[in-house]
Design a protein around this motif. Structure first.
Motif, PDB file in Angstrom:
ATOM      1  N   GLY A 192      36.473  24.907  26.793  1.00  0.00           N
ATOM      2  CA  GLY A 192      36.829  25.689  28.059  1.00  0.00           C
ATOM      3  C   GLY A 192      35.275  25.339  29.026  1.00  0.00           C
ATOM      4  O   GLY A 192      34.631  24.239  29.054  1.00  0.00           O
ATOM      5  N   ILE A 193      35.380  25.683  30.061  1.00  0.00           N
ATOM      6  CA  ILE A 193      33.931  25.910  30.711  1.00  0.00           C
ATOM      7  C   ILE A 193      33.268  26.953  31.547  1.00  0.00           C
ATOM      8  O   ILE A 193      31.977  27.059  30.340  1.00  0.00           O
ATOM      9  CB  ILE A 193      34.238  24.905  32.836  1.00  0.00           C
ATOM     10  N   GLY A 194      34.167  28.033  31.321  1.00  0.00           N
ATOM     11  CA  GLY A 194      33.201  29.678  31.599  1.00  0.00           C
ATOM     12  C   GLY A 194      32.652  29.785  30.210  1.00  0.00           C
ATOM     13  O   GLY A 194      33.246  29.817  28.996  1.00  0.00           O
ATOM     14  N   ASP A 228      33.863  19.660  33.192  1.00  0.00           N
ATOM     15  CA  ASP A 228      34.788  18.787  34.203  1.00  0.00           C
ATOM     16  C   ASP A 228      35.989  18.436  34.159  1.00  0.00           C
ATOM     17  O   ASP A 228      36.395  17.300  34.456  1.00  0.00           O
ATOM     18  CB  ASP A 228      33.721  17.121  34.744  1.00  0.00           C
ATOM     19  N   TYR A 229      36.763  19.254  32.595  1.00  0.00           N
ATOM     20  CA  TYR A 229      37.980  18.079  32.377  1.00  0.00           C
ATOM     21  C   TYR A 229      38.909  18.497  33.249  1.00  0.00           C
ATOM     22  O   TYR A 229      40.443  18.499  33.255  1.00  0.00           O
ATOM     23  CB  TYR A 229      38.755  18.952  30.750  1.00  0.00           C
ATOM     24  N   CYS A 230      38.942  19.573  33.968  1.00  0.00           N
ATOM     25  CA  CYS A 230      40.024  20.378  35.088  1.00  0.00           C
ATOM     26  C   CYS A 230      39.670  20.772  36.349  1.00  0.00           C
ATOM     27  O   CYS A 230      40.436  21.427  37.443  1.00  0.00           O
ATOM     28  CB  CYS A 230      40.769  21.554  34.400  1.00  0.00           C
ATOM     29  N   GLU A 243      48.872  17.966  31.811  1.00  0.00           N
ATOM     30  CA  GLU A 243      48.927  17.329  30.773  1.00  0.00           C
ATOM     31  C   GLU A 243      47.946  16.473  30.284  1.00  0.00           C
ATOM     32  O   GLU A 243      47.453  16.553  28.746  1.00  0.00           O
ATOM     33  CB  GLU A 243      49.736  16.385  30.413  1.00  0.00           C
ATOM     34  N   GLU A 244      47.366  15.926  31.425  1.00  0.00           N
ATOM     35  CA  GLU A 244      45.922  15.431  31.242  1.00  0.00           C
ATOM     36  C   GLU A 244      44.783  16.491  31.223  1.00  0.00           C
ATOM     37  O   GLU A 244      43.908  15.908  30.242  1.00  0.00           O
ATOM     38  CB  GLU A 244      45.831  14.663  32.505  1.00  0.00           C
ATOM     39  N   LEU A 246      40.638  18.123  27.208  1.00  0.00           N
ATOM     40  CA  LEU A 246      39.231  19.180  27.412  1.00  0.00           C
ATOM     41  C   LEU A 246      39.371  19.104  25.356  1.00  0.00           C
ATOM     42  O   LEU A 246      38.484  19.204  24.807  1.00  0.00           O
ATOM     43  CB  LEU A 246      40.418  19.995  26.965  1.00  0.00           C
ATOM     44  N   ARG A 247      40.615  18.475  24.375  1.00  0.00           N
ATOM     45  CA  ARG A 247      41.239  19.142  23.423  1.00  0.00           C
ATOM     46  C   ARG A 247      40.475  17.538  22.441  1.00  0.00           C
ATOM     47  O   ARG A 247      39.739  18.023  21.765  1.00  0.00           O
ATOM     48  CB  ARG A 247      42.974  19.415  22.698  1.00  0.00           C
TER      49      ARG A 247
END
Ligand SMILES: NC(=O)C1=CN([C@@H]2O[C@H](COP(=O)(O)OP(=O)(O)OC[C@H]3O[C@@H](n4cnc5c(N)ncnc54)[C@H](O)[C@@H]3O)[C@@H](O)[C@H]2O)C=CC1
Ligand SMILES: O=C(O)C(=O)CO
Length: 316
Positions: free
Chosen positions: A76-78, A99-101, A287-288, A293-294
């Motif tokens: 994730g980001i945080g 920057d994934y979401c 979904e994207e 992320l994974r």
């Protein structure tokens, strides 16, 4: 690499098939923690070369127990759930996926904002209960006459800015640096943003400086009737101060995707307020975004396993 094991402390997706496909093919064993209690993680972290974590607390004792650990990945980001100081002291690389979401969280923020400013949550509940009328709805205001204040103007704050401009909102932001990244967004002091915003949206990381940034004293500074949106971290808001602000009417409504603690006690008085709408830390999800992320975390782990630098190191 002497260890071929990684620990996944927690994950909100039901299976680990993406991780298994890529990592098992390289001969890496995945240890999927049965729970994220500190004692469990200390026990399971002893002989792993990497730890990947969503929301579990990766504490000093967990990191010190992980004697072979070379990498801690925040899925994730945080980064607020990882003890960065201890990881750095032990020369363990820490990565995130910055920057994934960004689009998802910005969309979700606008969703919460519109649900409150257009009374969508309120009218939805009433209509479902068989009340088809406009009686007693909270006052609604034309968006183009409202000021949206952003606290935090990083990847997500800037994406919210672009969307909000399209709605005709007057947007201003506050960050410690005052950098507008060439967007032309007016950058204000914290006091100015608190005093002037009709809608206030939080996009700063959780840190010592932002912990309970919204408290009794800052609620006092807010414009009467402000709408508060939080998609960053629950602990940016003191929940008791938020409840008092809602009960006095100083805060007209709150849209919350994040909570203190998580999961929150939904029987708490705060969540029973009609003018609070809530989603279960879902802003990042599509979904994207989750697939991306994974994949990216898995590649970071593979890089370190192969003796290469991973992407998005945050402590070097
Ligand atoms: N609800 C969800 O699903 C998600 C929540 N998040 C949260 O959103 C936060 C922001 O994400 P990004 O925009 O990608 O991060 P970013 O690092 O790109 O931007 C953070 C911004 O906050 C500002 N900031 C730092 N300290 C501040 C302070 N004391 N006061 C005001 N502003 C301050 C920085 O200057 C920067 O503008 C993350 O740290 C994370 O906690 C992130 C992804 C998903
Ligand atoms: O990416 C983040 O920081 C989130 O909050 C979602 O886990």
């Amino acid at each position: 690499m002497s260890s071929r094991k990684i620990l996944i402390t927690d994950h909100p997706w039901p299976e680990l098939e993406i991780e298994e496909n890529l990592l098992r093919a390289a001969g890496i064993e995945i240890v999927d923690a049965p729970n994220d209690a500190e004692a469990t993680l200390i026990d399971l972290a002893q002989d792993v070369f990497a730890i990947a974590t969503c929301w579990a607390e990766v504490t000093e004792p967990v990191i010190r127990a992980a004697k072979s650990c070379k990498l801690i990945c925040r899925m994730g980001i945080g980064l607020d759930n990882i003890n960065l100081k201890v990881a750095s002291e032990l020369e363990i690389l820490v990565t995130n996926v910055p920057d994934y979401c960004v689009e998802e969280v910005a969309d979700h923020t606008l969703g919460l904002m519109l649900a409150l400013t257009r009374n969508i949550g309120f009218f939805h509940q009433r209509t479902k209960q068989g009340e088809y009328n406009l009686k007693a709805g909270p006052p609604m205001h034309r968006l183009s006459e409202q000021r949206l204040g952003l606290i935090g103007f990083g990847h997500i704050g800037r994406e919210v800015f672009q969307r909000a401009k399209a709605f005709g909102l007057d947007v201003a932001a506050h960050t410690p640096s005052g950098n507008d990244y060439g967007t032309g967004c007016p950058m204000l002091s914290l006091d100015e943003i608190l005093f002037t915003s009709d809608i206030l949206s939080l996009h700063a990381p959780l840190s010592d400086a932002t912990h309970h940034l919204i408290n009794d004293s800052t609620v006092n500074q807010l414009k009467a009737g402000v709408i508060l949106i939080n998609t960053s971290r629950g602990s940016l808001i003191d929940p008791a101060a938020l409840l008092r602000g809602l009960q006095t009417g100083k805060i007209a409504g709150a849209g919350l995707d994040v909570f203190e603690p998580e999961p929150p006690d939904l029987h708490d008085e705060l969540y029973r307020q009609e003018n609070v709408i809530a989603t279960p830390h879902a802003a990042f999800v599509s979904e994207e975004s989750v697939d991306e992320l994974r994949m990216r975390v898995t590649k970071q782990i593979l890089a370190v396993f192969n003796g290469e630098p991973p992407q998005n190191i945050v402590n070097q």
